[in-house]
Design a protein around this motif. Structure first.
Motif, mmCIF file in Angstrom:
data_model
loop_
_atom_site.group_PDB
_atom_site.id
_atom_site.type_symbol
_atom_site.label_atom_id
_atom_site.label_comp_id
_atom_site.label_asym_id
_atom_site.label_seq_id
_atom_site.Cartn_x
_atom_site.Cartn_y
_atom_site.Cartn_z
ATOM 1 N N LYS A 38 0.857 -1.181 0.000
ATOM 2 C CA LYS A 38 0.000 0.000 0.000
ATOM 3 C C LYS A 38 0.892 1.229 0.000
ATOM 4 O O LYS A 38 1.812 1.336 0.811
ATOM 5 C CB LYS A 38 -0.907 0.018 1.226
ATOM 6 N N THR A 39 0.605 2.152 -0.910
ATOM 7 C CA THR A 39 1.358 3.391 -1.002
ATOM 8 C C THR A 39 0.399 4.561 -0.881
ATOM 9 O O THR A 39 -0.613 4.607 -1.584
ATOM 10 C CB THR A 39 2.111 3.486 -2.344
ATOM 11 N N THR A 40 0.711 5.498 0.013
ATOM 12 C CA THR A 40 -0.089 6.704 0.154
ATOM 13 C C THR A 40 0.805 7.912 -0.070
ATOM 14 O O THR A 40 1.985 7.900 0.297
ATOM 15 C CB THR A 40 -0.746 6.817 1.543
ATOM 16 N N VAL A 41 0.236 8.921 -0.685
ATOM 17 C CA VAL A 41 0.951 10.179 -0.915
ATOM 18 C C VAL A 41 0.036 11.307 -0.464
ATOM 19 O O VAL A 41 -1.104 11.409 -0.928
ATOM 20 C CB VAL A 41 1.323 10.366 -2.405
ATOM 21 N N GLY A 47 -3.192 20.079 -1.184
ATOM 22 C CA GLY A 47 -4.488 19.584 -0.750
ATOM 23 C C GLY A 47 -4.870 18.276 -1.408
ATOM 24 O O GLY A 47 -6.043 18.047 -1.691
ATOM 25 N N THR A 48 -3.887 17.405 -1.639
ATOM 26 C CA THR A 48 -4.178 16.135 -2.300
ATOM 27 C C THR A 48 -3.796 14.957 -1.420
ATOM 28 O O THR A 48 -2.907 15.050 -0.572
ATOM 29 C CB THR A 48 -3.413 16.003 -3.632
ATOM 30 N N PHE A 49 -4.481 13.852 -1.650
ATOM 31 C CA PHE A 49 -4.184 12.584 -0.992
ATOM 32 C C PHE A 49 -4.482 11.487 -1.992
ATOM 33 O O PHE A 49 -5.484 11.528 -2.700
ATOM 34 C CB PHE A 49 -5.054 12.390 0.255
ATOM 35 N N SER A 50 -3.592 10.495 -2.076
ATOM 36 C CA SER A 50 -3.863 9.337 -2.926
ATOM 37 C C SER A 50 -3.400 8.079 -2.204
ATOM 38 O O SER A 50 -2.468 8.106 -1.405
ATOM 39 C CB SER A 50 -3.176 9.458 -4.283
ATOM 40 N N ARG A 70 -8.141 12.137 -3.421
ATOM 41 C CA ARG A 70 -8.935 13.206 -2.815
ATOM 42 C C ARG A 70 -8.233 14.524 -3.113
ATOM 43 O O ARG A 70 -7.006 14.610 -3.007
ATOM 44 C CB ARG A 70 -9.045 12.980 -1.308
ATOM 45 N N GLN A 71 -9.010 15.532 -3.497
ATOM 46 C CA GLN A 71 -8.469 16.840 -3.850
ATOM 47 C C GLN A 71 -9.251 17.932 -3.146
ATOM 48 O O GLN A 71 -10.481 18.000 -3.295
ATOM 49 C CB GLN A 71 -8.552 17.049 -5.367
ATOM 50 N N ARG A 72 -8.554 18.762 -2.396
ATOM 51 C CA ARG A 72 -9.199 19.921 -1.771
ATOM 52 C C ARG A 72 -9.527 20.936 -2.859
ATOM 53 O O ARG A 72 -8.760 21.121 -3.801
ATOM 54 C CB ARG A 72 -8.251 20.531 -0.733
ATOM 55 N N THR A 73 -10.687 21.577 -2.735
ATOM 56 C CA THR A 73 -11.071 22.634 -3.668
ATOM 57 C C THR A 73 -11.299 23.919 -2.871
ATOM 58 O O THR A 73 -11.247 23.908 -1.641
ATOM 59 C CB THR A 73 -12.361 22.265 -4.432
ATOM 60 N N ASP A 74 -11.580 25.003 -3.575
ATOM 61 C CA ASP A 74 -11.859 26.271 -2.901
ATOM 62 C C ASP A 74 -13.099 26.197 -2.024
ATOM 63 O O ASP A 74 -13.218 26.914 -1.039
ATOM 64 C CB ASP A 74 -12.042 27.392 -3.924
ATOM 65 N N THR A 75 -14.028 25.307 -2.380
ATOM 66 C CA THR A 75 -15.305 25.250 -1.667
ATOM 67 C C THR A 75 -15.538 23.919 -0.965
ATOM 68 O O THR A 75 -16.641 23.654 -0.513
ATOM 69 C CB THR A 75 -16.467 25.488 -2.649
#
Length: 171
Positions: A38-41, A47-50, A70-75
């Motif tokens: 398992k690899t996580t970044v 604002g990213t996670f994979s 997962r990607q953080r957005t402005d909203t």
């Protein structure tokens, strides 16, 4: 002179923090029936996670995989992923959550391993003395889950009213 050195070192330290690299973590396991990686970044600045995982069954060499992003957005944020089981069947999902002035709204969709199409919606709204919330899911256009919550606070007491309906499972 001491203040100049302290300021220069502080600025260099803070600049290093602001330019932080994405954090990557890899873990492996080797059990009696399967092994995997398992690899996580995570990149907090972007604002990213994979997460990516692969598991190999030892009895026949079959593999199962999963990935999610997962990607953080402005909203709020968006999320998506997929999973393929040892049997080769794949499930997928896409999800978006948006902040509102007094809570959030969410929508999502996905596909099941046997071709079912899923949809999700939800919200949470703060009120003067609590909140209301709803979560609803449907499969192939038919509602399979619905939850409504109303929470109120008054005179030091909290009252929660929750109703849940769900489709009966086949047994």
């Amino acid at each position: 002179m001491k203040k100049l050195i302290a300021f220069t070192l502080s600025a260099a330290f803070l600049a290093g923090i602001a330019q932080a690299e994405p954090a990557t973590r890899t873990s492996t396991f080797d059990g009696p029936k399967a092994s995997g990686t398992k690899t996580t970044v995570r990149d907090k600045d972007a604002g990213t996670f994979s997460s990516d995982k692969i598991v190999t069954r030892k009895s026949d060499g079959a593999t199962a995989t999963s990935e999610r992003d997962r990607q953080r957005t402005d909203t709020g944020f968006t999320s998506s992923g997929s999973r393929t089981g040892f049997n080769g069947k794949t499930t997928t999902y896409d999800y978006e959550r948006t902040k509102t002035d007094n809570g959030w709204t969410a929508t999502g969709s996905g596909s099941g391993p046997n071709g079912g199409e899923y949809s999700y919606s939800g919200y949470k709204t703060r009120t003067d003395n609590g909140f209301t919330a709803n979560r609803s899911a449907s499969r192939n256009g038919n509602e399979i889950y619905n939850r409504n919550d109303t929470v109120t606070r008054s005179n030091g007491n909290v009252t929660r009213d929750t109703s849940v309906t769900r489709k009966q499972r086949k047994r």
